[in-house]
Design a protein around this motif. Structure first.
Motif, PDB file in Angstrom:
ATOM      1  N   LEU A  20      27.478 -48.397   3.478  1.00 27.80           N
ATOM      2  CA  LEU A  20      27.310 -49.842   3.420  1.00 27.80           C
ATOM      3  C   LEU A  20      28.438 -50.514   4.204  1.00 27.80           C
ATOM      4  CD1 LEU A  20      26.508 -50.289  -0.383  1.00 27.80           C
ATOM      5  CD2 LEU A  20      24.960 -49.714   1.494  1.00 27.80           C
ATOM      6  N   SER A  21      28.094 -51.616   4.835  1.00 26.85           N
ATOM      7  CA  SER A  21      29.095 -52.386   5.568  1.00 26.85           C
ATOM      8  C   SER A  21      29.018 -53.846   5.160  1.00 26.85           C
ATOM      9  CB  SER A  21      28.867 -52.260   7.074  1.00 26.85           C
ATOM     10  OG  SER A  21      29.065 -50.929   7.504  1.00 26.85           O
ATOM     11  N   CYS A  22      30.137 -54.531   5.318  1.00 22.77           N
ATOM     12  CA  CYS A  22      30.206 -55.952   4.987  1.00 22.77           C
ATOM     13  C   CYS A  22      31.029 -56.653   6.058  1.00 22.77           C
ATOM     14  CB  CYS A  22      30.841 -56.139   3.621  1.00 22.77           C
ATOM     15  SG  CYS A  22      31.176 -57.843   3.154  1.00 22.77           S
ATOM     16  N   ALA A  23      30.429 -57.647   6.677  1.00 23.13           N
ATOM     17  CA  ALA A  23      31.122 -58.448   7.678  1.00 23.13           C
ATOM     18  C   ALA A  23      31.571 -59.755   7.044  1.00 23.13           C
ATOM     19  CB  ALA A  23      30.195 -58.713   8.853  1.00 23.13           C
ATOM     20  N   ALA A  24      32.864 -60.042   7.150  1.00 24.62           N
ATOM     21  CA  ALA A  24      33.439 -61.212   6.506  1.00 24.62           C
ATOM     22  C   ALA A  24      33.849 -62.258   7.537  1.00 24.62           C
ATOM     23  CB  ALA A  24      34.658 -60.809   5.689  1.00 24.62           C
ATOM     24  N   SER A  25      33.692 -63.510   7.183  1.00 25.20           N
ATOM     25  CA  SER A  25      34.125 -64.598   8.051  1.00 25.20           C
ATOM     26  C   SER A  25      34.402 -65.838   7.210  1.00 25.20           C
ATOM     27  CB  SER A  25      33.060 -64.894   9.113  1.00 25.20           C
ATOM     28  OG  SER A  25      31.852 -65.311   8.501  1.00 25.20           O
ATOM     29  N   GLY A  26      35.185 -66.753   7.798  1.00 23.46           N
ATOM     30  CA  GLY A  26      35.439 -68.022   7.130  1.00 23.46           C
ATOM     31  C   GLY A  26      36.660 -68.047   6.231  1.00 23.46           C
ATOM     32  N   PHE A  27      37.412 -66.982   6.190  1.00 20.13           N
ATOM     33  CA  PHE A  27      38.650 -66.957   5.405  1.00 20.13           C
ATOM     34  C   PHE A  27      39.594 -65.940   6.039  1.00 20.13           C
ATOM     35  CE2 PHE A  27      37.978 -62.914   3.114  1.00 20.13           C
ATOM     36  CZ  PHE A  27      36.613 -62.745   3.241  1.00 20.13           C
ATOM     37  N   THR A  28      40.839 -65.966   5.595  1.00 18.53           N
ATOM     38  CA  THR A  28      41.852 -65.078   6.167  1.00 18.53           C
ATOM     39  C   THR A  28      41.719 -63.701   5.539  1.00 18.53           C
ATOM     40  OG1 THR A  28      43.311 -66.993   6.426  1.00 18.53           O
ATOM     41  CG2 THR A  28      44.297 -64.813   6.696  1.00 18.53           C
ATOM     42  N   PHE A  29      40.963 -62.875   6.185  1.00 15.71           N
ATOM     43  CA  PHE A  29      40.566 -61.577   5.652  1.00 15.71           C
ATOM     44  C   PHE A  29      41.760 -60.754   5.190  1.00 15.71           C
ATOM     45  CE2 PHE A  29      37.525 -58.227   5.167  1.00 15.71           C
ATOM     46  CZ  PHE A  29      38.139 -57.048   5.552  1.00 15.71           C
ATOM     47  N   SER A  30      42.825 -60.779   5.972  1.00 20.50           N
ATOM     48  CA  SER A  30      43.973 -59.919   5.673  1.00 20.50           C
ATOM     49  C   SER A  30      44.670 -60.278   4.371  1.00 20.50           C
ATOM     50  CB  SER A  30      44.964 -59.965   6.829  1.00 20.50           C
ATOM     51  OG  SER A  30      45.457 -61.285   6.982  1.00 20.50           O
TER      52      SER A  30
END
Length: 122
Positions: A20-30
């Motif tokens: 499974l994969s999840c692509a994140a956006s819109g926030f400071t992932f780190s």
């Protein structure tokens, strides 16, 4: 706008694997702990695994040794490699983000994806 988009679910036979994969956006992932949860039919959602920015990982006892969580901080993605699957792993799997930079059991995650279905046939 925060987005968590899961992919990679599907149907697999017992003993098989899924990633499974999840692509994140819109926030400071780190700055976020990333996690995977799952919800089986008729059951409550449960914790599966989490990973801190440093790469430190945490697992539910039921998946430890079979599942591996990882993250790519350059691509803002988190993955869950699932092996030795059994029918009890059948569930909708959710990606989630927690603004704390350290995971602790019972943490309340702030953002959630829509989920991806993983079905394991016997």
């Amino acid at each position: 706008q925060v987005q968590l988009v899961e992919s990679g679910g599907g149907l697999v036979q017992a003993g098989g694997s899924l990633r499974l994969s999840c692509a994140a956006s819109g926030f400071t992932f780190s700055r976020y702990v990333m996690g995977w949860f799952r919800q089986a039919p008729g059951k409550e959602r449960e914790f599966v695994a989490a990973i801190e920015y440093s790469g430190r990982t945490y697992y539910a006892g039921s998946v430890k040794g079979r599942f591996t969580i990882s993250r790519d901080n350059t691509k803002n993605t988190v993955s869950l490699q699932m092996t030795s699957l059994n029918p009890e792993d059948t569930a909708v799997y959710y990606c989630a983000a927690d603004r704390s930079n350290i995971y602790y059991f019972g943490a309340v995650f702030d953002y959630w994806g829509q989920g991806t279905q993983a079905t394991v046939s016997s």
